[in-house]
Design a protein around this motif. Structure first.
Motif, PDB file in Angstrom:
ATOM      1  N   UNK A  77      -1.737 -13.266 -15.250  1.00  0.00           N
ATOM      2  CA  UNK A  77      -0.812 -14.371 -15.010  1.00  0.00           C
ATOM      3  C   UNK A  77       0.078 -14.062 -13.812  1.00  0.00           C
ATOM      4  N   UNK A  78       0.543 -12.832 -13.723  1.00  0.00           N
ATOM      5  CA  UNK A  78       1.381 -12.430 -12.588  1.00  0.00           C
ATOM      6  C   UNK A  78       0.587 -12.468 -11.281  1.00  0.00           C
ATOM      7  N   UNK A  79      -0.667 -12.019 -11.321  1.00  0.00           N
ATOM      8  CA  UNK A  79      -1.513 -12.063 -10.133  1.00  0.00           C
ATOM      9  C   UNK A  79      -1.748 -13.501  -9.679  1.00  0.00           C
ATOM     10  N   UNK A  80      -2.066 -14.379 -10.617  1.00  0.00           N
ATOM     11  CA  UNK A  80      -2.250 -15.793 -10.266  1.00  0.00           C
ATOM     12  C   UNK A  80      -0.961 -16.402  -9.732  1.00  0.00           C
ATOM     13  N   UNK A  81       0.158 -16.030 -10.320  1.00  0.00           N
ATOM     14  CA  UNK A  81       1.449 -16.523  -9.840  1.00  0.00           C
ATOM     15  C   UNK A  81       1.738 -16.065  -8.421  1.00  0.00           C
ATOM     16  N   UNK A  82       1.414 -14.805  -8.115  1.00  0.00           N
ATOM     17  CA  UNK A  82       1.638 -14.277  -6.759  1.00  0.00           C
ATOM     18  C   UNK A  82       0.750 -15.004  -5.751  1.00  0.00           C
ATOM     19  N   UNK A  83      -0.503 -15.203  -6.107  1.00  0.00           N
ATOM     20  CA  UNK A  83      -1.407 -15.914  -5.195  1.00  0.00           C
ATOM     21  C   UNK A  83      -0.990 -17.371  -5.019  1.00  0.00           C
ATOM     22  N   UNK A  84      -0.574 -18.005  -6.098  1.00  0.00           N
ATOM     23  CA  UNK A  84      -0.121 -19.399  -6.008  1.00  0.00           C
ATOM     24  C   UNK A  84       1.141 -19.504  -5.164  1.00  0.00           C
ATOM     25  N   UNK A  85       2.047 -18.560  -5.320  1.00  0.00           N
ATOM     26  CA  UNK A  85       3.274 -18.556  -4.515  1.00  0.00           C
ATOM     27  C   UNK A  85       2.948 -18.397  -3.036  1.00  0.00           C
ATOM     28  N   UNK A  86       2.056 -17.447  -2.717  1.00  0.00           N
ATOM     29  CA  UNK A  86       1.675 -17.258  -1.316  1.00  0.00           C
ATOM     30  C   UNK A  86       1.009 -18.508  -0.766  1.00  0.00           C
ATOM     31  N   UNK A  95       8.833 -19.488 -13.749  1.00  0.00           N
ATOM     32  CA  UNK A  95       9.001 -20.091 -15.076  1.00  0.00           C
ATOM     33  C   UNK A  95       7.702 -20.014 -15.888  1.00  0.00           C
ATOM     34  N   UNK A  96       6.567 -20.108 -15.223  1.00  0.00           N
ATOM     35  CA  UNK A  96       5.282 -20.027 -15.911  1.00  0.00           C
ATOM     36  C   UNK A  96       4.919 -18.591 -16.277  1.00  0.00           C
ATOM     37  N   UNK A  97       5.500 -17.636 -15.582  1.00  0.00           N
ATOM     38  CA  UNK A  97       5.162 -16.227 -15.793  1.00  0.00           C
ATOM     39  C   UNK A  97       6.100 -15.571 -16.807  1.00  0.00           C
ATOM     40  N   UNK A  98       7.362 -15.930 -16.787  1.00  0.00           N
ATOM     41  CA  UNK A  98       8.384 -15.239 -17.570  1.00  0.00           C
ATOM     42  C   UNK A  98       8.555 -15.859 -18.957  1.00  0.00           C
ATOM     43  N   UNK A 128      10.573 -11.826 -12.236  1.00  0.00           N
ATOM     44  CA  UNK A 128       9.343 -12.487 -11.778  1.00  0.00           C
ATOM     45  C   UNK A 128       9.616 -13.297 -10.517  1.00  0.00           C
ATOM     46  N   UNK A 129      10.756 -13.952 -10.451  1.00  0.00           N
ATOM     47  CA  UNK A 129      11.119 -14.758  -9.274  1.00  0.00           C
ATOM     48  C   UNK A 129      11.126 -13.897  -8.018  1.00  0.00           C
ATOM     49  N   UNK A 130      11.860 -12.789  -8.073  1.00  0.00           N
ATOM     50  CA  UNK A 130      11.940 -11.909  -6.905  1.00  0.00           C
ATOM     51  C   UNK A 130      10.613 -11.200  -6.656  1.00  0.00           C
ATOM     52  N   UNK A 131       9.923 -10.818  -7.719  1.00  0.00           N
ATOM     53  CA  UNK A 131       8.638 -10.137  -7.571  1.00  0.00           C
ATOM     54  C   UNK A 131       7.570 -11.035  -6.971  1.00  0.00           C
ATOM     55  N   UNK A 132       7.512 -12.295  -7.402  1.00  0.00           N
ATOM     56  CA  UNK A 132       6.526 -13.229  -6.848  1.00  0.00           C
ATOM     57  C   UNK A 132       6.803 -13.523  -5.375  1.00  0.00           C
ATOM     58  N   UNK A 133       8.072 -13.677  -5.034  1.00  0.00           N
ATOM     59  CA  UNK A 133       8.431 -13.891  -3.637  1.00  0.00           C
ATOM     60  C   UNK A 133       8.067 -12.662  -2.808  1.00  0.00           C
ATOM     61  N   UNK A 134       8.361 -11.479  -3.329  1.00  0.00           N
ATOM     62  CA  UNK A 134       8.021 -10.247  -2.626  1.00  0.00           C
ATOM     63  C   UNK A 134       6.516 -10.094  -2.459  1.00  0.00           C
ATOM     64  N   UNK A 135       5.758 -10.440  -3.493  1.00  0.00           N
ATOM     65  CA  UNK A 135       4.295 -10.350  -3.400  1.00  0.00           C
ATOM     66  C   UNK A 135       3.766 -11.323  -2.350  1.00  0.00           C
ATOM     67  N   UNK A 137      -3.913 -14.090 -22.249  1.00  0.00           N
ATOM     68  CA  UNK A 137      -3.310 -12.971 -22.964  1.00  0.00           C
ATOM     69  C   UNK A 137      -2.910 -11.823 -22.049  1.00  0.00           C
ATOM     70  N   UNK A 138      -3.507 -11.736 -20.874  1.00  0.00           N
ATOM     71  CA  UNK A 138      -3.216 -10.622 -19.973  1.00  0.00           C
ATOM     72  C   UNK A 138      -2.058 -10.996 -19.041  1.00  0.00           C
ATOM     73  N   UNK A 139      -0.877 -10.383 -19.247  1.00  0.00           N
ATOM     74  CA  UNK A 139       0.265 -10.722 -18.384  1.00  0.00           C
ATOM     75  C   UNK A 139       0.037 -10.354 -16.920  1.00  0.00           C
TER      76      UNK A 139
END
Length: 143
Positions: free
Chosen positions: A7-16, A64-67, A76-83, A2-4
């Motif tokens: 999800x964004x934090x996990x997405x950033x860590x997974x991307x890195x 796609x999993x975040x948005x 989210x695409x650009x933000x995850x890459x930036x993170x 439920x907490x976006x």
């Protein structure tokens, strides 16, 4: 979830993590290393050599999993890459030196422990040291 933000934090860590694995590590059983060697100097090989470029491609499916809609996906695409790029810059500039257990001389590794009052600049080098210590305690990295 439920907490976006989570999800964004996990997405950033997974991307890195995925980008770091593909661009800078040999991977399990040298699989990623073989993939990079097979790609060579082609477009794919150059993509695998650049952390920042690769993070854009890795972040696209993670976004796609975040948005929930196309505009969020783009952000989210650009933000995850930036993170992922920021996380990469927070790490060390180069990997730490490996511990050499083969007995070869290494100027960064010393088996002789120093006391708090020792002056590191006055320490003898391995070439000028009159004695050789081989098993005097734990190895300390000296900078």
């Amino acid at each position: 979830m439920d907490a976006p933000w989570f999800t964004l934090l996990l997405g950033a860590l997974a991307t890195w993590r995925a980008t770091h694995l593909l661009a800078l590590e040999d991977g399990p059983f040298n699989g990623v290393l073989r993939l990079r060697q097979a790609a060579g100097n082609s477009l794919w090989g150059q993509l695998l050599d650049c952390f920042y470029c690769l993070s854009l491609w890795v972040a696209a499916p993670v976004a796609l999993a975040v948005a929930r809609n196309p505009l969020e996906w783009l952000l989210a695409w650009l933000g995850l890459s930036g993170a992922a790029c920021l996380l990469e810059r927070l790490g060390p500039a180069s990997p730490p030196p490996l511990l050499n257990l083969e007995g070869d001389s290494d100027e960064l590794l010393w088996t002789k422990t120093r006391s708090a009052g020792d002056d590191p600049s006055a320490r003898p080098t391995p070439e000028t040291s009159p004695e050789t210590h081989t098993d005097t305690g734990p190895v300390h990295r000296v900078r």
